[in-house]
Design an enzyme around this catalytic site. Sequence first.
Site, PDB file in Angstrom:
ATOM      1  N   GLY A  47       1.252  -1.093  -0.096  1.00 42.89           N
ATOM      2  CA  GLY A  47      -0.095   0.080   0.702  1.00 42.89           C
ATOM      3  C   GLY A  47       1.075   1.028   0.495  1.00 42.89           C
ATOM      4  O   GLY A  47       1.693   1.408  -1.023  1.00 42.89           O
ATOM      5  N   GLU A  48       0.888   2.021   0.799  1.00 42.19           N
ATOM      6  CA  GLU A  48       1.294   3.083   0.732  1.00 42.19           C
ATOM      7  C   GLU A  48       1.918   3.150   2.528  1.00 42.19           C
ATOM      8  O   GLU A  48       1.095   3.862   3.121  1.00 42.19           O
ATOM      9  CB  GLU A  48       1.093   4.465   0.604  1.00 42.19           C
ATOM     10  CG  GLU A  48       0.913   5.739   0.796  1.00 42.19           C
ATOM     11  CD  GLU A  48       2.980   6.099  -0.387  1.00 42.19           C
ATOM     12  OE1 GLU A  48       2.739   5.276  -1.354  1.00 42.19           O
ATOM     13  OE2 GLU A  48       3.681   6.428   0.012  1.00 42.19           O
ATOM     14  N   SER A  49       3.761   3.201   2.880  1.00 35.63           N
ATOM     15  CA  SER A  49       4.077   2.511   3.787  1.00 35.63           C
ATOM     16  C   SER A  49       3.775   3.909   4.563  1.00 35.63           C
ATOM     17  O   SER A  49       3.391   4.228   6.077  1.00 35.63           O
ATOM     18  CB  SER A  49       5.705   2.612   3.858  1.00 35.63           C
ATOM     19  OG  SER A  49       6.304   3.367   3.151  1.00 35.63           O
ATOM     20  N   CYS A  79       5.806  -5.507  -0.225  1.00 33.76           N
ATOM     21  CA  CYS A  79       6.293  -3.900  -0.461  1.00 33.76           C
ATOM     22  C   CYS A  79       6.010  -3.202   0.800  1.00 33.76           C
ATOM     23  O   CYS A  79       6.986  -3.100   1.235  1.00 33.76           O
ATOM     24  CB  CYS A  79       4.780  -3.647  -1.745  1.00 33.76           C
ATOM     25  SG  CYS A  79       5.327  -1.997  -2.620  1.00 33.76           S
ATOM     26  N   ARG A 106      12.907   2.832  -0.359  1.00 31.07           N
ATOM     27  CA  ARG A 106      11.312   3.100  -1.380  1.00 31.07           C
ATOM     28  C   ARG A 106      11.845   3.760  -2.366  1.00 31.07           C
ATOM     29  O   ARG A 106      12.647   4.226  -3.194  1.00 31.07           O
ATOM     30  CB  ARG A 106      10.466   4.411  -0.406  1.00 31.07           C
ATOM     31  CG  ARG A 106      10.984   3.944   0.672  1.00 31.07           C
ATOM     32  CD  ARG A 106       9.495   4.975   1.775  1.00 31.07           C
ATOM     33  NE  ARG A 106       8.479   5.645   0.774  1.00 31.07           N
ATOM     34  CZ  ARG A 106       7.826   6.304   1.086  1.00 31.07           C
ATOM     35  NH1 ARG A 106       8.368   7.454   1.891  1.00 31.07           N
ATOM     36  NH2 ARG A 106       6.324   6.532   0.810  1.00 31.07           N
ATOM     37  N   ILE A 134       4.805  -2.873  -7.566  1.00 30.43           N
ATOM     38  CA  ILE A 134       4.203  -1.385  -7.794  1.00 30.43           C
ATOM     39  C   ILE A 134       5.297  -0.332  -7.230  1.00 30.43           C
ATOM     40  O   ILE A 134       5.137  -0.413  -5.880  1.00 30.43           O
ATOM     41  CB  ILE A 134       2.654  -2.110  -7.829  1.00 30.43           C
ATOM     42  CG1 ILE A 134       1.634  -3.297  -8.024  1.00 30.43           C
ATOM     43  CG2 ILE A 134       2.115  -0.476  -7.677  1.00 30.43           C
ATOM     44  CD1 ILE A 134       1.131  -3.338  -7.967  1.00 30.43           C
ATOM     45  N   ARG A 135       5.965   0.294  -7.402  1.00 33.63           N
ATOM     46  CA  ARG A 135       6.812   1.758  -6.875  1.00 33.63           C
ATOM     47  C   ARG A 135       7.421   1.004  -5.893  1.00 33.63           C
ATOM     48  O   ARG A 135       7.199   0.991  -4.318  1.00 33.63           O
ATOM     49  CB  ARG A 135       5.080   2.334  -6.453  1.00 33.63           C
ATOM     50  CG  ARG A 135       4.770   3.335  -8.200  1.00 33.63           C
ATOM     51  CD  ARG A 135       4.203   4.367  -6.997  1.00 33.63           C
ATOM     52  NE  ARG A 135       4.612   5.349  -6.051  1.00 33.63           N
ATOM     53  CZ  ARG A 135       5.342   6.308  -6.397  1.00 33.63           C
ATOM     54  NH1 ARG A 135       5.861   7.017  -7.536  1.00 33.63           N
ATOM     55  NH2 ARG A 135       5.649   6.926  -5.148  1.00 33.63           N
ATOM     56  N   HIS A 170       4.054  -7.977  -5.030  1.00 35.11           N
ATOM     57  CA  HIS A 170       2.920  -7.800  -4.487  1.00 35.11           C
ATOM     58  C   HIS A 170       2.966  -9.834  -4.016  1.00 35.11           C
ATOM     59  O   HIS A 170       2.125 -10.214  -5.931  1.00 35.11           O
ATOM     60  CB  HIS A 170       2.247  -7.923  -4.822  1.00 35.11           C
ATOM     61  CG  HIS A 170       2.268  -5.903  -4.441  1.00 35.11           C
ATOM     62  ND1 HIS A 170       0.864  -5.993  -3.085  1.00 35.11           N
ATOM     63  CD2 HIS A 170       2.432  -5.197  -4.358  1.00 35.11           C
ATOM     64  CE1 HIS A 170       1.011  -4.619  -3.094  1.00 35.11           C
ATOM     65  NE2 HIS A 170       2.092  -3.530  -3.808  1.00 35.11           N
ATOM     66  N   GLU A 172       0.259 -11.164  -3.289  1.00 40.99           N
ATOM     67  CA  GLU A 172      -0.743 -11.913  -3.443  1.00 40.99           C
ATOM     68  C   GLU A 172      -1.463 -11.826  -4.731  1.00 40.99           C
ATOM     69  O   GLU A 172      -2.648 -11.717  -4.716  1.00 40.99           O
ATOM     70  CB  GLU A 172      -1.302 -10.785  -2.363  1.00 40.99           C
ATOM     71  CG  GLU A 172      -1.787  -9.787  -2.515  1.00 40.99           C
ATOM     72  CD  GLU A 172      -0.831  -8.836  -2.878  1.00 40.99           C
ATOM     73  OE1 GLU A 172       0.465  -9.384  -2.541  1.00 40.99           O
ATOM     74  OE2 GLU A 172      -0.282  -7.282  -3.143  1.00 40.99           O
TER      75      GLU A 172
HETATM   76  N1  GLN Z   1       6.002   2.599  -2.622  1.00 42.85           N
HETATM   77  C1  GLN Z   1       5.152   2.637  -1.494  1.00 42.85           C
HETATM   78  C2  GLN Z   1       5.489   3.232  -0.532  1.00 42.85           C
HETATM   79  O1  GLN Z   1       6.544   3.558  -0.383  1.00 42.85           O
HETATM   80  C3  GLN Z   1       5.106   0.905  -1.704  1.00 42.85           C
HETATM   81  C4  GLN Z   1       3.896   0.352  -3.222  1.00 42.85           C
HETATM   82  C5  GLN Z   1       3.515  -0.562  -2.162  1.00 42.85           C
HETATM   83  O2  GLN Z   1       3.190  -1.536  -1.285  1.00 42.85           O
HETATM   84  N2  GLN Z   1       3.524  -1.369  -3.515  1.00 42.85           N
HETATM   85  O3  GLN Z   1       4.701   3.083   0.652  1.00 42.85           O
END
Ligand code: GLN
Length: 196
Positions: A47-49, A79, A106, A134-135, A170, A172
């Site tokens: 997700g987004e840390s 991630c 990151r 993903i990112r 990811h 999952e």
């Molecule tokens: N870019 C996100 C972060 O820095 C991590 C991306 C992800 O969990 N797919 O939190």
Amino acid sequence: MVKIGVLGLQGAVREHLWAIEASGGEGIIVKRPEQLEEVDGLIIPGGESTTIRRLVDKYGFMDELKKFADDGKPMFGTCAGLILLANNLVGYDEPHIGVMDVKVERNSFGRQRESFEADIAISGVADNFSAVFIRAPHIVEAGEDVEVLAKHNDRIVAARDRQFLGCSFHPELTNDHRLMNYFVKMVEESKSKNFA
Ligand code: GLN
């Protein structure tokens, strides 16, 4: 059967539940710190840390997560979850939960490669695993006792430090549950040790 929680504050939660169940565990979404007492292992999803961290603080999870780790319970960070587990973050003074002996950067695969899929080998898990990035972060340095499980383009993308498992991608999001099988086994082993 082991019971595995998925930290359900933000991110890819539901897909993990399906993967846990396909791997022979029981999955529950953890939304309150007290629920950690019910589970044998915990997944911190992607997700987004920074958002997950904000919600961890808002809902009073931080001390309970550290205690969960201190009790020797297995944790799997995918991630953003890996970023939450790492004890060192490039460009930050402080880690988040900070229990896994790895230094993580990151968004480290470059802008034009924000999202991609790659076949990787994961030691002890799969020779050919289709990993969705993903990112994604990557592990810049792993502590002495950390087992590096996978690399992509010379960068560490999966590792295990004692009862902590982390990956940049990811798992999952595909139907390949071999890495989740590996984590479910870690949880089974840790649970049987606690009862021995
Ligand atoms: N870019 C996100 C972060 O820095 C991590 C991306 C992800 O969990 N797919 O939190």
